[in-house]
Design a protein around this motif. Structure first.
Motif, PDB file in Angstrom:
ATOM      1  N   HIS A  44     -46.921 -66.241 -23.872  1.00 36.22           N
ATOM      2  CA  HIS A  44     -47.432 -67.736 -22.982  1.00 36.22           C
ATOM      3  C   HIS A  44     -48.136 -67.488 -22.174  1.00 36.22           C
ATOM      4  O   HIS A  44     -48.143 -66.384 -22.032  1.00 36.22           O
ATOM      5  CB  HIS A  44     -46.143 -68.296 -22.516  1.00 36.22           C
ATOM      6  N   GLY A  45     -49.378 -68.313 -22.228  1.00 33.51           N
ATOM      7  CA  GLY A  45     -51.090 -68.201 -21.529  1.00 33.51           C
ATOM      8  C   GLY A  45     -50.400 -67.518 -19.884  1.00 33.51           C
ATOM      9  O   GLY A  45     -51.213 -66.215 -19.908  1.00 33.51           O
ATOM     10  N   SER A  46     -49.871 -68.154 -19.234  1.00 34.66           N
ATOM     11  CA  SER A  46     -49.703 -68.275 -17.612  1.00 34.66           C
ATOM     12  C   SER A  46     -48.451 -68.097 -17.281  1.00 34.66           C
ATOM     13  O   SER A  46     -47.818 -68.310 -16.106  1.00 34.66           O
ATOM     14  CB  SER A  46     -50.363 -69.100 -17.260  1.00 34.66           C
ATOM     15  N   GLY A  47     -47.565 -67.138 -18.427  1.00 39.64           N
ATOM     16  CA  GLY A  47     -46.173 -67.196 -17.976  1.00 39.64           C
ATOM     17  C   GLY A  47     -45.767 -65.698 -16.961  1.00 39.64           C
ATOM     18  O   GLY A  47     -44.715 -66.335 -16.258  1.00 39.64           O
ATOM     19  N   VAL A  48     -46.676 -64.811 -16.667  1.00 36.82           N
ATOM     20  CA  VAL A  48     -46.181 -64.172 -15.644  1.00 36.82           C
ATOM     21  C   VAL A  48     -46.553 -63.524 -14.781  1.00 36.82           C
ATOM     22  O   VAL A  48     -48.050 -64.138 -14.781  1.00 36.82           O
ATOM     23  CB  VAL A  48     -46.322 -62.353 -16.782  1.00 36.82           C
ATOM     24  N   GLU A  49     -45.958 -63.803 -13.836  1.00 36.47           N
ATOM     25  CA  GLU A  49     -46.292 -63.903 -12.570  1.00 36.47           C
ATOM     26  C   GLU A  49     -45.744 -62.690 -11.373  1.00 36.47           C
ATOM     27  O   GLU A  49     -44.905 -62.385 -11.904  1.00 36.47           O
ATOM     28  CB  GLU A  49     -45.702 -64.586 -11.654  1.00 36.47           C
ATOM     29  N   CYS A  50     -47.228 -62.123 -10.718  1.00 35.95           N
ATOM     30  CA  CYS A  50     -47.065 -60.157 -10.290  1.00 35.95           C
ATOM     31  C   CYS A  50     -46.855 -60.653  -8.865  1.00 35.95           C
ATOM     32  O   CYS A  50     -47.147 -61.534  -8.363  1.00 35.95           O
ATOM     33  CB  CYS A  50     -48.244 -59.647 -10.551  1.00 35.95           C
ATOM     34  N   LYS A  51     -45.734 -60.224  -8.542  1.00 37.85           N
ATOM     35  CA  LYS A  51     -45.572 -59.727  -6.981  1.00 37.85           C
ATOM     36  C   LYS A  51     -45.630 -58.744  -6.652  1.00 37.85           C
ATOM     37  O   LYS A  51     -44.631 -57.553  -7.413  1.00 37.85           O
ATOM     38  CB  LYS A  51     -43.839 -60.829  -6.541  1.00 37.85           C
ATOM     39  N   GLY A  59     -43.387 -53.343  -7.308  1.00 44.32           N
ATOM     40  CA  GLY A  59     -44.322 -54.264  -7.374  1.00 44.32           C
ATOM     41  C   GLY A  59     -43.465 -54.924  -8.603  1.00 44.32           C
ATOM     42  O   GLY A  59     -42.829 -54.042  -9.481  1.00 44.32           O
ATOM     43  N   GLU A  60     -43.512 -56.181  -9.039  1.00 39.71           N
ATOM     44  CA  GLU A  60     -42.578 -56.609 -10.130  1.00 39.71           C
ATOM     45  C   GLU A  60     -43.628 -58.532 -10.617  1.00 39.71           C
ATOM     46  O   GLU A  60     -44.185 -58.911 -10.172  1.00 39.71           O
ATOM     47  CB  GLU A  60     -41.223 -57.900  -9.573  1.00 39.71           C
ATOM     48  N   ALA A  61     -43.212 -57.829 -12.040  1.00 41.91           N
ATOM     49  CA  ALA A  61     -44.079 -58.690 -13.317  1.00 41.91           C
ATOM     50  C   ALA A  61     -42.983 -59.664 -13.834  1.00 41.91           C
ATOM     51  O   ALA A  61     -41.534 -58.708 -14.870  1.00 41.91           O
ATOM     52  CB  ALA A  61     -44.889 -58.003 -14.253  1.00 41.91           C
ATOM     53  N   ASN A  62     -42.844 -61.002 -13.845  1.00 44.75           N
ATOM     54  CA  ASN A  62     -41.798 -61.341 -13.902  1.00 44.75           C
ATOM     55  C   ASN A  62     -42.567 -62.926 -15.477  1.00 44.75           C
ATOM     56  O   ASN A  62     -42.695 -63.261 -14.739  1.00 44.75           O
ATOM     57  CB  ASN A  62     -40.967 -62.463 -12.926  1.00 44.75           C
ATOM     58  N   CYS A  63     -41.912 -63.067 -16.432  1.00 48.62           N
ATOM     59  CA  CYS A  63     -41.985 -63.746 -17.081  1.00 48.62           C
ATOM     60  C   CYS A  63     -41.568 -65.398 -17.007  1.00 48.62           C
ATOM     61  O   CYS A  63     -39.843 -65.065 -17.012  1.00 48.62           O
ATOM     62  CB  CYS A  63     -42.010 -63.495 -18.373  1.00 48.62           C
ATOM     63  N   ARG A  64     -41.979 -66.364 -16.588  1.00 45.87           N
ATOM     64  CA  ARG A  64     -40.746 -67.810 -15.854  1.00 45.87           C
ATOM     65  C   ARG A  64     -40.210 -68.013 -17.637  1.00 45.87           C
ATOM     66  O   ARG A  64     -39.744 -69.016 -17.679  1.00 45.87           O
ATOM     67  CB  ARG A  64     -42.490 -68.618 -15.465  1.00 45.87           C
ATOM     68  N   ILE A  65     -41.258 -67.949 -18.764  1.00 46.37           N
ATOM     69  CA  ILE A  65     -41.096 -68.768 -20.028  1.00 46.37           C
ATOM     70  C   ILE A  65     -39.695 -67.741 -20.868  1.00 46.37           C
ATOM     71  O   ILE A  65     -38.175 -68.436 -20.411  1.00 46.37           O
ATOM     72  CB  ILE A  65     -42.233 -68.584 -20.858  1.00 46.37           C
ATOM     73  N   CYS A  66     -39.625 -66.764 -20.686  1.00 53.53           N
ATOM     74  CA  CYS A  66     -38.083 -65.473 -21.215  1.00 53.53           C
ATOM     75  C   CYS A  66     -37.563 -64.892 -20.292  1.00 53.53           C
ATOM     76  O   CYS A  66     -36.562 -64.366 -21.142  1.00 53.53           O
ATOM     77  CB  CYS A  66     -39.275 -65.308 -23.039  1.00 53.53           C
ATOM     78  N   GLN A  67     -38.198 -64.835 -19.553  1.00 48.78           N
ATOM     79  CA  GLN A  67     -37.628 -64.383 -18.195  1.00 48.78           C
ATOM     80  C   GLN A  67     -37.176 -62.558 -18.649  1.00 48.78           C
ATOM     81  O   GLN A  67     -36.452 -61.810 -18.137  1.00 48.78           O
ATOM     82  CB  GLN A  67     -36.078 -64.906 -18.299  1.00 48.78           C
ATOM     83  N   GLU A  68     -37.843 -62.003 -19.193  1.00 49.79           N
ATOM     84  CA  GLU A  68     -38.704 -60.961 -18.809  1.00 49.79           C
ATOM     85  C   GLU A  68     -39.242 -60.590 -18.499  1.00 49.79           C
ATOM     86  O   GLU A  68     -39.806 -60.898 -16.946  1.00 49.79           O
ATOM     87  CB  GLU A  68     -39.314 -60.570 -20.138  1.00 49.79           C
ATOM     88  N   ASN A  69     -38.683 -59.325 -18.095  1.00 50.32           N
ATOM     89  CA  ASN A  69     -39.181 -58.860 -16.293  1.00 50.32           C
ATOM     90  C   ASN A  69     -39.693 -57.455 -16.187  1.00 50.32           C
ATOM     91  O   ASN A  69     -39.125 -56.494 -17.026  1.00 50.32           O
ATOM     92  CB  ASN A  69     -38.581 -59.024 -15.353  1.00 50.32           C
ATOM     93  N   PHE A  70     -40.491 -56.917 -15.224  1.00 50.98           N
ATOM     94  CA  PHE A  70     -40.508 -55.142 -14.953  1.00 50.98           C
ATOM     95  C   PHE A  70     -40.988 -55.027 -13.820  1.00 50.98           C
ATOM     96  O   PHE A  70     -41.305 -55.769 -13.036  1.00 50.98           O
ATOM     97  CB  PHE A  70     -42.054 -54.746 -15.775  1.00 50.98           C
ATOM     98  N   SER A  71     -40.679 -53.488 -13.314  1.00 50.59           N
ATOM     99  CA  SER A  71     -40.728 -53.531 -11.742  1.00 50.59           C
ATOM    100  C   SER A  71     -41.178 -51.806 -11.776  1.00 50.59           C
ATOM    101  O   SER A  71     -40.474 -51.165 -12.550  1.00 50.59           O
ATOM    102  CB  SER A  71     -39.364 -53.595 -10.906  1.00 50.59           C
ATOM    103  N   THR A  72     -42.017 -51.647 -10.971  1.00 49.87           N
ATOM    104  CA  THR A  72     -42.286 -50.633 -10.881  1.00 49.87           C
ATOM    105  C   THR A  72     -43.528 -50.209  -9.233  1.00 49.87           C
ATOM    106  O   THR A  72     -42.768 -50.975  -8.595  1.00 49.87           O
ATOM    107  CB  THR A  72     -43.831 -50.505 -11.372  1.00 49.87           C
ATOM    108  N   THR A  73     -43.448 -48.607  -9.012  1.00 49.30           N
ATOM    109  CA  THR A  73     -43.576 -48.092  -8.097  1.00 49.30           C
ATOM    110  C   THR A  73     -45.054 -48.796  -7.549  1.00 49.30           C
ATOM    111  O   THR A  73     -45.792 -49.088  -8.401  1.00 49.30           O
ATOM    112  CB  THR A  73     -43.308 -47.195  -6.928  1.00 49.30           C
ATOM    113  N   VAL A  74     -45.516 -48.593  -5.994  1.00 49.64           N
ATOM    114  CA  VAL A  74     -46.576 -49.687  -5.474  1.00 49.64           C
ATOM    115  C   VAL A  74     -47.320 -48.418  -4.565  1.00 49.64           C
ATOM    116  O   VAL A  74     -46.330 -48.677  -3.530  1.00 49.64           O
ATOM    117  CB  VAL A  74     -46.868 -50.948  -5.100  1.00 49.64           C
TER     118      VAL A  74
END
Length: 102
Positions: A44-51, A59-74
Motif C-alpha cells: 500500500h502506497g502510504s500505509g506505513v507511518e513511522c513514529k 522508533g516504530e513503523a506501523n502499517c495501517r492496512i495490514c497491521q504489520e509493525n517494526f520497532s528499533t532503537t533510536v
C-alpha cells in the motif's frame, strides 16, 4: 587668490568610505522528509507511518492496512526514513535466509 584656490582643493577631496561588511549567507532550509512510506508486505502506497519516541529511545513503523509493525532503537539524530530503511533491510535479510535454506 591663494586662499580661494586652497578652499576649492579641500572641497574636492573625497574621504575614504568605510568598507561594508559582507552579510552572512542565508541558511537554506532543509525540506522535511516523509513520515509515510510503502508497506513491504501489502504494497500500500502510504500505509506505513513511522513514529519516534525519544524519551524511551524507540522508533516504530506501523502499517495501517495490514497491521504489520517494526520497532528499533533510536537516537537524537534518527529520522523516520532511518526506521523504515532498517525495516526494509531486516525484511531483505530474512528473505535471503529463507532462500538459502531452500
Amino acid at each position: 587668490m591663494d586662499w580661494v584656490g586652497e578652499k576649492k582643493r579641500k572641497s574636492k577631496r573625497i574621504m575614504g568610505k568605510r568598507k561594508s561588511r559582507a552579510k552572512p549567507a542565508a541558511k537554506k532550509r532543509m525540506d522535511k522528509l516523509d513520515t509515510t512510506f510503502c508497506c513491504p508486505f501489502c504494497n500500500h502506497g502510504s500505509g506505513v507511518e513511522c513514529k519516534i519516541d525519544l524519551k524511551n529511545n524507540i522508533g516504530e513503523a506501523n502499517c495501517r492496512i495490514c497491521q504489520e509493525n517494526f520497532s528499533t532503537t533510536v537516537n537524537a539524530l534518527t529520522e523516520p526514513i532511518d526506521i523504515y530503511s532498517e525495516w526494509i533491510d531486516e525484511c531483505e535479510k530474512v528473505n535471503n535466509l529463507e532462500e538459502e535454506e531452500d
